[in-house]
Design a protein around this motif. Structure first.
Motif, PDB file in Angstrom:
ATOM      1  N   SER A   8       0.808  -1.111   0.009  1.00 18.38           N
ATOM      2  CA  SER A   8       0.048   0.106  -0.054  1.00 18.38           C
ATOM      3  C   SER A   8       0.919   1.405  -0.044  1.00 18.38           C
ATOM      4  N   HIS A   9       2.221   1.161   0.739  1.00 19.57           N
ATOM      5  CA  HIS A   9       2.889   2.304   0.864  1.00 19.57           C
ATOM      6  C   HIS A   9       3.595   2.631  -0.511  1.00 19.57           C
ATOM      7  N   ALA A  10       3.838   1.342  -1.404  1.00 21.18           N
ATOM      8  CA  ALA A  10       4.409   1.582  -2.654  1.00 21.18           C
ATOM      9  C   ALA A  10       3.598   2.043  -3.635  1.00 21.18           C
ATOM     10  N   LEU A  11       2.230   1.452  -3.598  1.00 23.39           N
ATOM     11  CA  LEU A  11       1.136   2.157  -4.304  1.00 23.39           C
ATOM     12  C   LEU A  11       0.857   3.520  -4.372  1.00 23.39           C
ATOM     13  N   ALA A  15       1.578   6.553  -6.864  1.00 23.20           N
ATOM     14  CA  ALA A  15       0.390   7.305  -7.227  1.00 23.20           C
ATOM     15  C   ALA A  15       0.672   8.950  -7.090  1.00 23.20           C
ATOM     16  N   THR A  16       1.262   9.333  -5.921  1.00 24.17           N
ATOM     17  CA  THR A  16       1.664  10.614  -5.817  1.00 24.17           C
ATOM     18  C   THR A  16       2.913  11.117  -6.658  1.00 24.17           C
ATOM     19  N   LEU A  17       3.620  10.250  -7.091  1.00 29.07           N
ATOM     20  CA  LEU A  17       4.522  10.703  -8.154  1.00 29.07           C
ATOM     21  C   LEU A  17       3.664  11.132  -9.627  1.00 29.07           C
ATOM     22  N   ILE A  18       2.944   9.984  -9.952  1.00 24.73           N
ATOM     23  CA  ILE A  18       2.217  10.363 -11.192  1.00 24.73           C
ATOM     24  C   ILE A  18       1.153  11.715 -11.082  1.00 24.73           C
ATOM     25  N   VAL A  19       0.413  11.601 -10.174  1.00 27.75           N
ATOM     26  CA  VAL A  19      -0.616  12.586 -10.000  1.00 27.75           C
ATOM     27  C   VAL A  19       0.471  14.034  -9.708  1.00 27.75           C
ATOM     28  N   GLY A  20       1.473  14.097  -8.901  1.00 26.06           N
ATOM     29  CA  GLY A  20       2.316  15.257  -8.590  1.00 26.06           C
ATOM     30  C   GLY A  20       2.796  15.761  -9.917  1.00 26.06           C
ATOM     31  N   THR A  21       3.125  15.042 -10.766  1.00 18.75           N
ATOM     32  CA  THR A  21       3.748  15.224 -12.075  1.00 18.75           C
ATOM     33  C   THR A  21       2.632  15.971 -13.008  1.00 18.75           C
ATOM     34  N   MET A  22       1.325  15.471 -13.016  1.00 21.11           N
ATOM     35  CA  MET A  22       0.322  15.787 -13.799  1.00 21.11           C
ATOM     36  C   MET A  22      -0.264  17.255 -13.226  1.00 21.11           C
ATOM     37  N   LEU A  23      -0.282  17.361 -11.944  1.00 19.49           N
ATOM     38  CA  LEU A  23      -1.026  18.551 -11.345  1.00 19.49           C
ATOM     39  C   LEU A  23       0.202  19.907 -11.097  1.00 19.49           C
ATOM     40  N   SER A  24       1.427  19.584 -11.372  1.00 20.68           N
ATOM     41  CA  SER A  24       2.437  20.638 -11.159  1.00 20.68           C
ATOM     42  C   SER A  24       2.210  21.903 -11.691  1.00 20.68           C
ATOM     43  N   LYS A  25       1.508  21.849 -12.718  1.00 23.32           N
ATOM     44  CA  LYS A  25       1.471  23.062 -13.855  1.00 23.32           C
ATOM     45  C   LYS A  25       0.322  23.757 -13.232  1.00 23.32           C
ATOM     46  N   TYR A  26      -0.815  23.125 -12.578  1.00 18.61           N
ATOM     47  CA  TYR A  26      -1.955  23.646 -12.224  1.00 18.61           C
ATOM     48  C   TYR A  26      -1.668  24.485 -10.805  1.00 18.61           C
ATOM     49  N   PRO A  54      17.321  19.735  -9.034  1.00 25.46           N
ATOM     50  CA  PRO A  54      16.859  20.702 -10.045  1.00 25.46           C
ATOM     51  C   PRO A  54      16.038  21.900  -9.583  1.00 25.46           C
ATOM     52  N   LEU A  55      16.016  22.973  -9.983  1.00 29.50           N
ATOM     53  CA  LEU A  55      15.433  24.213  -9.617  1.00 29.50           C
ATOM     54  C   LEU A  55      14.643  24.654 -10.974  1.00 29.50           C
ATOM     55  N   ASN A  56      13.674  24.257 -11.001  1.00 33.41           N
ATOM     56  CA  ASN A  56      12.656  24.785 -12.042  1.00 33.41           C
ATOM     57  C   ASN A  56      11.209  24.837 -11.471  1.00 33.41           C
ATOM     58  N   GLU A  57      10.330  25.387 -12.290  1.00 31.74           N
ATOM     59  CA  GLU A  57       9.051  25.403 -11.569  1.00 31.74           C
ATOM     60  C   GLU A  57       8.193  24.016 -11.657  1.00 31.74           C
ATOM     61  N   GLN A  58       8.484  23.198 -12.863  1.00 33.51           N
ATOM     62  CA  GLN A  58       7.695  21.958 -12.939  1.00 33.51           C
ATOM     63  C   GLN A  58       8.188  20.964 -11.605  1.00 33.51           C
ATOM     64  N   PHE A  59       9.331  21.029 -11.344  1.00 32.50           N
ATOM     65  CA  PHE A  59       9.933  20.247 -10.383  1.00 32.50           C
ATOM     66  C   PHE A  59       9.394  20.526  -9.151  1.00 32.50           C
ATOM     67  N   ALA A  60       9.559  22.039  -8.931  1.00 35.72           N
ATOM     68  CA  ALA A  60       9.051  22.586  -7.482  1.00 35.72           C
ATOM     69  C   ALA A  60       7.730  22.094  -7.175  1.00 35.72           C
ATOM     70  N   GLY A  61       6.824  22.543  -8.326  1.00 35.50           N
ATOM     71  CA  GLY A  61       5.458  22.152  -8.225  1.00 35.50           C
ATOM     72  C   GLY A  61       5.160  20.647  -7.744  1.00 35.50           C
ATOM     73  N   THR A  62       5.820  19.860  -8.694  1.00 30.55           N
ATOM     74  CA  THR A  62       5.579  18.262  -8.425  1.00 30.55           C
ATOM     75  C   THR A  62       6.026  18.024  -6.898  1.00 30.55           C
ATOM     76  N   VAL A  63       7.030  18.692  -6.572  1.00 28.06           N
ATOM     77  CA  VAL A  63       7.512  18.309  -4.925  1.00 28.06           C
ATOM     78  C   VAL A  63       6.335  18.674  -3.978  1.00 28.06           C
ATOM     79  N   VAL A  64       5.676  19.726  -4.374  1.00 29.54           N
ATOM     80  CA  VAL A  64       4.589  20.316  -3.375  1.00 29.54           C
ATOM     81  C   VAL A  64       3.670  19.499  -3.542  1.00 29.54           C
ATOM     82  N   VAL A  65       3.145  18.764  -4.687  1.00 32.79           N
ATOM     83  CA  VAL A  65       1.889  18.104  -4.735  1.00 32.79           C
ATOM     84  C   VAL A  65       2.213  16.938  -4.072  1.00 32.79           C
ATOM     85  N   MET A  66       3.559  16.253  -4.164  1.00 32.20           N
ATOM     86  CA  MET A  66       3.753  14.888  -3.815  1.00 32.20           C
ATOM     87  C   MET A  66       3.726  14.889  -2.211  1.00 32.20           C
TER      88      MET A  66
END
Length: 83
Positions: A8-11, A15-26, A54-66
């Motif tokens: 369950s932790h692995a899943l 999931a947070t990696l995938i969702v975080g990447t998709m929602l980072s631009k929002y 890495p220091l860019n907007e997409q990575f930073a957004g992904t980290v926040v969502v994750m």
């Protein structure tokens, strides 16, 4: 037992990696101050640890969502398991 809790932790991590990447631009569209705070946090991590993060907007957004999703997952998991 460890296989079920580990699974369950692995899943949730995947999931947070995938969702975080998709929602980072929002994040930058709807909450620019939160995005700026995430850039500042990554700068702080880079200066304290010396890591080449890495220091860019997409990575930073992904980290926040994750981090947010992982925190919520931890709370839900704790209360469902021990509550």
């Amino acid at each position: 037992m460890p296989a079920t809790t580990g699974g369950s932790h692995a899943l949730s991590a995947f999931a947070t990696l995938i969702v975080g990447t998709m929602l980072s631009k929002y994040l930058w569209s709807y909450a620019p101050p939160l995005g700026e705070a995430s850039i500042a946090a990554i700068r702080l991590v880079r200066s304290v640890t010396g890591a080449s993060v890495p220091l860019n907007e997409q990575f930073a957004g992904t980290v926040v969502v994750m981090v947010s999703l992982s925190f919520v997952w931890g709370i839900v998991y704790h209360f469902s398991r021990h509550g």
